[in-house]
Design a protein around this motif. Structure first.
Motif, PDB file in Angstrom:
ATOM      1  N   LYS A 216       5.644   4.770  -1.879  1.00 50.93           N
ATOM      2  CA  LYS A 216       5.878   4.343  -0.501  1.00 50.93           C
ATOM      3  C   LYS A 216       7.227   3.649  -0.294  1.00 50.93           C
ATOM      4  O   LYS A 216       7.862   3.202  -1.230  1.00 50.93           O
ATOM      5  N   GLY A 217       7.598   3.531   0.971  1.00 51.30           N
ATOM      6  CA  GLY A 217       8.808   2.822   1.360  1.00 51.30           C
ATOM      7  C   GLY A 217       9.453   3.529   2.535  1.00 51.30           C
ATOM      8  O   GLY A 217       8.941   4.543   3.018  1.00 51.30           O
ATOM      9  N   LEU A 243       6.690  -0.961  10.373  1.00 46.32           N
ATOM     10  CA  LEU A 243       5.636  -0.597   9.400  1.00 46.32           C
ATOM     11  C   LEU A 243       5.535  -1.608   8.264  1.00 46.32           C
ATOM     12  O   LEU A 243       4.559  -1.592   7.512  1.00 46.32           O
ATOM     13  N   GLY A 247      -1.352  -4.347   5.846  1.00 50.61           N
ATOM     14  CA  GLY A 247      -2.399  -3.390   6.186  1.00 50.61           C
ATOM     15  C   GLY A 247      -1.885  -2.004   6.532  1.00 50.61           C
ATOM     16  O   GLY A 247      -2.675  -1.053   6.624  1.00 50.61           O
ATOM     17  N   GLY A 249      -0.269   0.012   4.714  1.00 46.58           N
ATOM     18  CA  GLY A 249      -0.564   0.906   3.590  1.00 46.58           C
ATOM     19  C   GLY A 249      -2.049   1.257   3.528  1.00 46.58           C
ATOM     20  O   GLY A 249      -2.417   2.380   3.158  1.00 46.58           O
ATOM     21  N   ASP A 250      -2.907   0.312   3.910  1.00 47.91           N
ATOM     22  CA  ASP A 250      -4.348   0.595   3.926  1.00 47.91           C
ATOM     23  C   ASP A 250      -4.654   1.686   4.953  1.00 47.91           C
ATOM     24  O   ASP A 250      -5.501   2.553   4.728  1.00 47.91           O
TER      25      ASP A 250
HETATM   26  N1  LIG Z   1      10.951  -0.496   6.528  1.00 47.20           N
HETATM   27  C1  LIG Z   1      10.055   0.474   6.486  1.00 47.20           C
HETATM   28  N2  LIG Z   1      10.301   1.659   7.052  1.00 47.20           N
HETATM   29  C2  LIG Z   1       9.385   2.641   7.022  1.00 47.20           C
HETATM   30  N3  LIG Z   1       8.170   2.523   6.459  1.00 47.20           N
HETATM   31  C3  LIG Z   1       7.887   1.370   5.881  1.00 47.20           C
HETATM   32  C4  LIG Z   1       8.789   0.285   5.850  1.00 47.20           C
HETATM   33  N4  LIG Z   1       8.205  -0.738   5.210  1.00 47.20           N
HETATM   34  C5  LIG Z   1       6.982  -0.319   4.842  1.00 47.20           C
HETATM   35  N5  LIG Z   1       6.782   0.942   5.247  1.00 47.20           N
HETATM   36  C6  LIG Z   1       5.554   1.735   5.055  1.00 47.20           C
HETATM   37  O1  LIG Z   1       4.441   0.912   5.410  1.00 47.20           O
HETATM   38  C7  LIG Z   1       3.410   1.023   4.438  1.00 47.20           C
HETATM   39  C8  LIG Z   1       3.247  -0.325   3.736  1.00 47.20           C
HETATM   40  O2  LIG Z   1       2.273  -0.205   2.740  1.00 47.20           O
HETATM   41  P1  LIG Z   1       1.946  -1.385   1.693  1.00 47.20           P
HETATM   42  O3  LIG Z   1       3.208  -1.946   1.157  1.00 47.20           O
HETATM   43  O4  LIG Z   1       0.957  -0.842   0.748  1.00 47.20           O
HETATM   44  O5  LIG Z   1       1.288  -2.475   2.629  1.00 47.20           O
HETATM   45  P2  LIG Z   1      -0.169  -3.136   2.644  1.00 47.20           P
HETATM   46  O6  LIG Z   1      -0.585  -3.331   1.212  1.00 47.20           O
HETATM   47  O7  LIG Z   1       0.016  -4.436   3.337  1.00 47.20           O
HETATM   48  O8  LIG Z   1      -1.082  -2.229   3.358  1.00 47.20           O
HETATM   49  C9  LIG Z   1       3.828   2.158   3.530  1.00 47.20           C
HETATM   50  O9  LIG Z   1       3.348   3.380   4.027  1.00 47.20           O
HETATM   51  C10 LIG Z   1       5.368   2.132   3.609  1.00 47.20           C
HETATM   52  O10 LIG Z   1       5.954   3.376   3.325  1.00 47.20           O
END
Ligand SMILES: Nc1ncnc2c1ncn2[C@@H]1O[C@H](COP(=O)(O)OP(=O)(O)O)[C@@H](O)[C@H]1O
Ligand SMILES: NC(=O)C1=CN([C@@H]2O[C@H](COP(=O)(O)OP(=O)(O)OC[C@H]3O[C@@H](n4cnc5c(N)ncnc54)[C@H](O)[C@@H]3O)[C@@H](O)[C@H]2O)[C@@H](O)CC1
Length: 306
Positions: A216-217, A243, A247, A249-250
């Motif tokens: 992810k990212g 994003l 949550g 990612g959940d």
């Molecule tokens: N700056 C960003 N731009 C695009 N997508 C993002 C960005 N930061 C986080 N994300 C996306 O948001 C989600 C975050 O998931 P995660 O880090 O597992 O969070 P959580 O554990 O709080 O649910 C992932 O799908 C990631 O790709």
């Protein structure tokens, strides 16, 4: 029904997967965009709820069920016919007070989870969000992996797998691992510190694990152990900085799980969910929190004329 679609059989779905534009050059990294996805695959044809798949999401214990409730609701919104939360006894009242369309099944331990997963109608399982990191939870992850069902392994399930080679050995290409950078580092020690690009790191990780890995990212990379790699770039004109919220990612895990239950292959479920997740975030805009992502899914579908 959108565009007058008739009921789509499983056999036709397999044909449609083969027709997917993302399949044309399987060994090259492919950009996941509205041009390379075939949104017709997301349409829900005629049929009853069991024709659209039944997903199970394991929750954490009392006081830790929010993450899995987000996951379950996202699985339902993406079109799974039924979603059941598998809930430890101590969390049963808490979960029951928070759900309506989601169903609840009391799961006291790995044997109960194995029994629930053995129902032929269960098409996909997600475990990890809010799960916990004790041996009791590792045994639940083992039960999911031993079920052989398509599964999404996220959050604490990834940390448990990182700590336990016996769990790692049970992974297969029917599993989708969804690490963020911290989890990736734990799971694939050394890999995230070398000079390889994120694409190469993710591909090596998928081949090492023998499973689909969604790293992810803002740049998300999805790799299959057979060498297929796809990337989704959420910067520049597809930026979605909102994003970065607890949550999110959940919710992504739930979207993948729901698509798995609907019959999507693991790598396809990961690709389509990734695009839809960012699309939902961008449509909602500033102020987004995880719940909003889920409620935005119908608007994304409407814009796609589904
Ligand atoms: N700056 C960003 N731009 C695009 N997508 C993002 C960005 N930061 C986080 N994300 C996306 O948001 C989600 C975050 O998931 P995660 O880090 O597992 O969070 P959580 O554990 O709080 O649910 C992932 O799908 C990631 O790709
Ligand atoms: N609403 C809820 O109930 C929520 C519960 N959550 C649960 O909280 C538990 C811990 O989840 P965490 O994600 O904090 O996991 P971890 O505590 O396992 O990982 C976070 C650690 O990784 C590091 N890290 C490095 N790169 C990162 C990146 N790109 N994104 C996030 N962290 C990065 C952080 O600095 C931090 O030290 C899990 O069970 C998870 O499911 C979270 O999903 C958030 C929402």
């Amino acid at each position: 029904m959108g565009r007058g679609r008739a009921w789509i059989s499983r056999a036709q779905m397999v044909y449609l997967y083969r027709d997917d534009r993302l399949e044309r050059d399987p060994m090259q990294p492919i950009a996941i965009t509205s041009e390379t996805l075939n949104f017709d695959l997301l349409a829900k044809g005629q049929g009853h709820k069991f024709d659209h798949g039944h997903a199970v999401v394991m929750t954490g214990g009392a006081g830790r069920t929010g993450a899995a409730r987000l996951t379950g609701r996202a699985a339902l919104r993406i079109g799974a016919g039924l979603v059941t939360l598998a809930v430890p006894p101590a969390a049963q009242m808490e979960v029951a007070m928070h759900i309506t369309a989601l169903m609840l099944s009391r799961v006291a331990g790995p044997e109960a989870l194995t029994e629930l997963a053995s129902d032929k109608r269960i098409g996909a399982i997600c475990i990890g969000p809010g799960l916990g990191l004790k041996p009791a939870q590792a045994a639940l992850v083992e039960a999911v992996l031993d079920s052989g069902k398509p599964c999404v392994l996220d959050a604490d399930a990834l940390t448990l797998i990182a700590q336990d080679p016996a769990l790692r050995k049970r992974l297969g290409p029917h599993c989708v691992l969804t690490p963020h950078a911290g989890e990736f580092k734990r799971l694939f020690k050394g890999l995230s510190e070398d000079d390889a690009t994120k694409v190469q790191q993710c591909l090596t990780a998928a081949q090492t694990a023998g499973a689909v890995v969604l790293y992810k990212g803002a740049m998300t990379v999805i790799a299959h152990p057979d060498g297929r790699v796809a990337t989704h770039d959420s910067t520049a004109d597809r930026a979605a900085p909102w994003l970065a919220t607890a949550g999110a990612g959940d919710v992504l895990s739930g979207m993948i799980t729901g698509l798995l239950a609907r019959g999507f292959a693991p790598i396809k479920a990961a690709q389509y969910a990734t695009w839809l997740h960012v699309e939902a975030a961008r449509r909602f805009g500033p102020g987004l929190i995880a719940e909003d992502l889920i409620e935005e899914i119908p608007h994304v579908f409407a814009a796609l004329n589904l």
